[in-house]
Design a protein around this motif. Structure first.
Motif, short mmCIF file in Angstrom:
data_model
loop_
_atom_site.label_atom_id
_atom_site.label_comp_id
_atom_site.label_asym_id
_atom_site.label_seq_id
_atom_site.Cartn_x
_atom_site.Cartn_y
_atom_site.Cartn_z
N SER A 280 108.31 6.70 -38.25
CA SER A 280 108.73 6.36 -36.77
C SER A 280 108.64 7.31 -36.04
O SER A 280 109.09 8.19 -36.54
N ILE A 281 108.21 7.23 -34.76
CA ILE A 281 108.39 8.40 -33.92
C ILE A 281 108.75 8.03 -32.23
O ILE A 281 108.53 7.05 -31.93
N ILE A 282 109.63 9.20 -31.93
CA ILE A 282 109.96 9.02 -30.44
C ILE A 282 109.33 9.98 -29.67
O ILE A 282 109.41 11.40 -29.66
N PRO A 283 108.14 9.50 -29.05
CA PRO A 283 107.51 10.65 -28.15
C PRO A 283 108.00 11.22 -27.28
O PRO A 283 108.89 10.79 -26.60
N GLU A 284 107.59 12.55 -27.02
CA GLU A 284 108.56 13.49 -26.10
C GLU A 284 107.50 13.87 -25.14
O GLU A 284 106.31 13.95 -25.25
N ALA A 285 108.28 13.78 -23.87
CA ALA A 285 107.41 14.24 -22.71
C ALA A 285 107.57 15.65 -22.23
O ALA A 285 108.61 16.21 -22.54
N TYR A 286 106.81 16.03 -21.55
CA TYR A 286 106.91 17.32 -20.50
C TYR A 286 107.98 17.01 -19.52
O TYR A 286 107.95 16.21 -18.83
N HIS A 287 108.77 18.04 -19.48
CA HIS A 287 109.99 18.20 -18.25
C HIS A 287 109.76 19.48 -17.43
O HIS A 287 110.02 20.63 -18.12
N PHE A 288 109.70 19.51 -16.23
CA PHE A 288 110.05 20.68 -15.41
C PHE A 288 111.52 20.66 -15.00
O PHE A 288 112.10 19.68 -15.02
N PRO A 289 111.96 22.04 -15.01
CA PRO A 289 113.51 22.02 -15.14
C PRO A 289 114.13 21.83 -13.66
O PRO A 289 113.30 21.75 -12.59
N PRO A 290 115.14 21.64 -13.49
CA PRO A 290 116.00 21.16 -12.23
C PRO A 290 115.83 22.60 -11.47
O PRO A 290 115.87 23.73 -11.88
N PRO A 291 116.02 22.23 -10.08
CA PRO A 291 115.90 23.69 -9.25
C PRO A 291 116.89 24.66 -9.32
O PRO A 291 118.05 24.15 -9.57
N GLY A 292 116.76 25.97 -8.86
CA GLY A 292 117.77 26.77 -8.97
C GLY A 292 118.33 26.90 -7.91
O GLY A 292 118.47 25.82 -7.01
N SER A 293 119.17 27.96 -7.52
CA SER A 293 120.24 27.91 -6.56
C SER A 293 119.70 28.92 -5.29
O SER A 293 120.38 29.12 -4.14
N ILE A 294 118.87 29.80 -5.39
CA ILE A 294 118.56 30.89 -4.59
C ILE A 294 117.41 30.15 -3.47
O ILE A 294 116.28 29.59 -4.13
N PRO A 295 117.80 30.33 -2.21
CA PRO A 295 116.76 29.78 -1.32
C PRO A 295 115.49 30.81 -1.31
O PRO A 295 115.71 32.01 -1.14
N LEU A 296 114.45 29.95 -1.15
CA LEU A 296 113.15 30.79 -0.79
C LEU A 296 112.90 30.75 0.88
O LEU A 296 113.03 29.55 1.36
N GLN A 297 112.74 31.99 1.25
CA GLN A 297 112.59 32.30 2.71
C GLN A 297 110.98 32.00 2.90
O GLN A 297 110.77 31.68 3.93
N GLN A 298 110.40 32.41 1.85
CA GLN A 298 108.79 32.51 2.06
C GLN A 298 108.03 31.60 0.96
O GLN A 298 108.74 31.52 -0.23
N ARG A 299 107.02 30.95 1.01
CA ARG A 299 106.33 30.32 -0.06
C ARG A 299 106.07 31.00 -1.09
O ARG A 299 105.67 32.02 -0.83
N PRO A 300 105.83 30.39 -2.37
CA PRO A 300 105.32 31.57 -3.43
C PRO A 300 103.95 31.93 -3.07
O PRO A 300 103.25 30.92 -2.89
N VAL A 301 103.75 33.15 -3.50
CA VAL A 301 102.27 33.55 -3.52
C VAL A 301 101.71 33.49 -4.70
O VAL A 301 102.32 34.51 -5.70
N ILE A 302 100.51 33.00 -4.96
CA ILE A 302 99.84 33.12 -6.37
C ILE A 302 98.51 33.67 -6.17
O ILE A 302 97.56 33.28 -5.30
N ILE A 303 98.49 34.85 -6.87
CA ILE A 303 97.31 35.63 -6.92
C ILE A 303 96.11 35.15 -7.85
O ILE A 303 96.73 35.58 -9.06
N GLY A 304 95.28 34.58 -7.67
CA GLY A 304 94.24 34.07 -8.44
C GLY A 304 94.10 32.82 -8.57
O GLY A 304 95.09 32.10 -8.77
N CYS A 305 92.78 32.09 -8.85
CA CYS A 305 92.60 30.76 -8.72
C CYS A 305 91.97 30.22 -9.94
O CYS A 305 91.17 29.42 -10.07
N GLY A 306 92.00 31.16 -11.29
CA GLY A 306 91.76 30.65 -12.51
C GLY A 306 92.72 29.60 -13.26
O GLY A 306 93.60 29.09 -12.27
N PRO A 307 92.70 29.33 -14.16
CA PRO A 307 93.72 28.14 -15.15
C PRO A 307 95.05 28.40 -14.78
O PRO A 307 95.74 27.66 -14.41
#
Length: 535
Positions: free
Chosen positions: A78-105
């Motif tokens: 018997s198995i209970i499948p587990e799923a991926y979960h993204f965490p609930p958001p933090g508390s610090i407001p972002l004034q600028q959108r996140p910047v990601i340098i690099g477009c690889g995987p």
């Protein structure tokens, strides 16, 4: 849900036979199976005359409790499948959108997850889109004209786009990031079998379309992309990132910056070191590409009369030499091509690539030797405190490889490699993208590396008969196996400059497409835990 492991069937079976085997194992009729999902499929080649697929499956049926109560099969549970979960958001407001340098995987999957949860990331990539990049790469292989900004190493999809597209990884995965990465790939057009094949792969021809689809999905969720946009400087205030400078002038404000720059971002590494971002030299591996006839490799792995259901066979091999050095295969490409993977003028590096069908004449793999800072620092003009000595060693080898064949890929039969002579053609021809010339590949390497490669390949013949055949083809130099540096990060995945998140293979935390993508998810989670999303 019921899970069955070690379910074996001949490789020539069909879906009906699989369903009947599941029903027999559970002691029920096939029509009582409500759903059957393949979780894993591998090949058992221990008995060459009876090749089998080995399955792990999950089954839904109305009689689950009765079946489990009476089953005497140790592989039924018997198995209970587990799923991926993204965490609930933090508390610090972002004034600028996140910047990601690099477009690889790493950058793409970090951007995907942040966009999915409302953070509207901006992705900066020094190279071109995948379609334009392919044109540049094809032109380079045909004419030798190199675009240092957009090539096999740089551009949308990263270095993995021009590879075999292998998706297997040995990373421990208690958070189900691996499965999440594969499901995102499938959602972008990858074949469903990558979800369960033990050695999933995509191939360059599929990857180009898939990364374009990922970009369009990210755009539809509020993300943005800028190509031909190289980060040339950072502005830091009171130990925190304030902005990134692109193309030598434009300033983009930023408070969360993901460094997913890839293992070949040498100019960026130097800039980051000059900005006092903490990093360290690390071990990596260098060596050659080795080619054999694919038919020979398939025969040694699967025996004679290989069923059509099995594609070109792969292998993985490693030996330990008496002096303690390890020599091992890396990035094996069944039915593939050796490619000119250079990214700097006057330097030459090679890599391996396959299309999805893996139907080329030759098998190729990197055969590499681990080198540590004490090995490569004598070849660096920098002092020992500079963590970029590994880059100096890579350039030393790549310049020697470029000189060896006048900018073409240097190639040498193994017998000639052992005698350190250029030699010439043997019983089969190379399969290559880019011009090649018969040269003395061994002369590229310091003596300790040339000797280790020869002894290692000879020893591998005990594992794969014919591996050290005189006509095996060696080409060089395979120098971009992994990043030569590690950018240090804390438990929150931030670097020594607050707000900077080192990520993926270039930062020293991954070793392939899937592990880099998984690290991209991990960094996205770290940003999500800290900041309120940017809706």
């Amino acid at each position: 849900m019921i899970q069955i492991t070690q379910l074996k069937l001949p490789v020539s079976h069909n879906e009906r036979m699989l369903r009947e085997k599941v029903a027999k194992t559970l002691g029920i009729r096939p029509e009582e199976i409500q759903a059957c999902e393949i979780i894993r499929r591998s090949v058992d080649a221990r008995k060459r005359e009876g090749l089998q697929f080995v399955y792990t499956v999950r089954v839904q049926t109305a009689r689950e409790q009765k079946i489990l109560a009476r089953s005497r099969h140790k592989n039924v549970m018997s198995i209970i499948p587990e799923a991926y979960h993204f965490p609930p958001p933090g508390s610090i407001p972002l004034q600028q959108r996140p910047v990601i340098i690099g477009c690889g995987p790493a950058g793409l999957f970090c951007a995907y997850m942040l966009a999915l949860h409302g953070y509207r990331p901006l992705v900066l990539e020094q190279g071109d889109t995948a379609a334009v990049r392919k044109q540049k790469v094809d032109q380079f292989w045909k004419t030798g004209i190199l675009d240092e900004q957009s090539n096999v190493q740089f551009g949308e999809g990263g270095a993995g786009t021009f590879s075999d597209g292998k998706l297997n990884t040995g990373v421990k995965d208690k958070n189900n990031r691996n499965r999440q990465v594969l499901e995102i790939f499938v959602g972008a057009g990858a074949p469903r079998e990558i979800l369960f094949d033990a050695r999933p792969h995509l191939g360059t021809d599929l990857l180009i379309r898939i990364v374009e689809n990922l970009r369009n999905q990210i755009l539809s969720m509020g993300g943005s992309f800028r190509f031909r946009t190289q980060v040339t400087d950072l502005k830091v205030r009171e130990g925190k990132i304030a902005s990134v400078i692109v193309n030598g002038g434009e300033e983009i404000p930023a408070e969360a910056v993901v460094l997913a720059v890839g293992h070949s971002a040498r100019h960026t590494f130097r800039m980051l070191w000059e900005k006092n971002l903490s990093m360290e030299a690390k071990a990596f591996a260098v060596g050659v590409r080795i080619e054999h006839p694919q038919e020979m490799i398939t025969r040694t792995q699967y025996g004679e009369n290989v069923p059509r259901e099995l594609r070109a066979a792969s292998y993985k091999t490693a030996v330990s030499l008496p002096d303690g050095r390890g020599v091992y295969s890396f990035c094996m490409c069944p039915g593939g091509f050796v490619v000119n993977a250079s990214s700097e003028t006057g330097c030459l590096a090679v890599n391996g690539m396959s299309y999805h069908a893996r139907d080329g004449r030759n098998a190729n793999s990197a055969i590499v030797v681990t080198v540590r800072p004490e090995d490569y620092l004598p070849y660096s003009p920098s002092d020992s405190s500079d963590p970029l000595g590994g880059i100096d060693f890579q350039r030393y080898l790549e310049r020697a490889a470029y000189r060896a064949a006048g900018g073409k890929i240097p190639v040498q039969r193994f017998e000639d490699f052992c005698l350190s002579r250029p030699g010439g053609p043997g019983s089969f021809a190379p399969c290559m993208k880019g011009d090649f010339a018969w040269s003395n590949v061994r002369a590229i390497f310091p003596e300790f590396l040339g000797d280790s490669l020869e002894r290692g390949i000879r020893a591998m013949d005990r594992q794969i008969r014919g591996f050290s055949m005189p006509d095996a083809l060696l080409s060089g130099v395979e120098s971009r196996t992994s990043s030569p540096v590690r950018i240090l990060r804390d438990q929150g995945l931030e670097g020594s400059i607050s707000g900077i998140y080192p990520c993926g293979e270039g930062a020293g935390y991954a070793g392939g497409i899937t592990s880099a993508a998984m690290d991209g998810l991990r960094v996205a989670e770290a940003i999500g835990k800290k900041f309120v999303n940017f809706r």
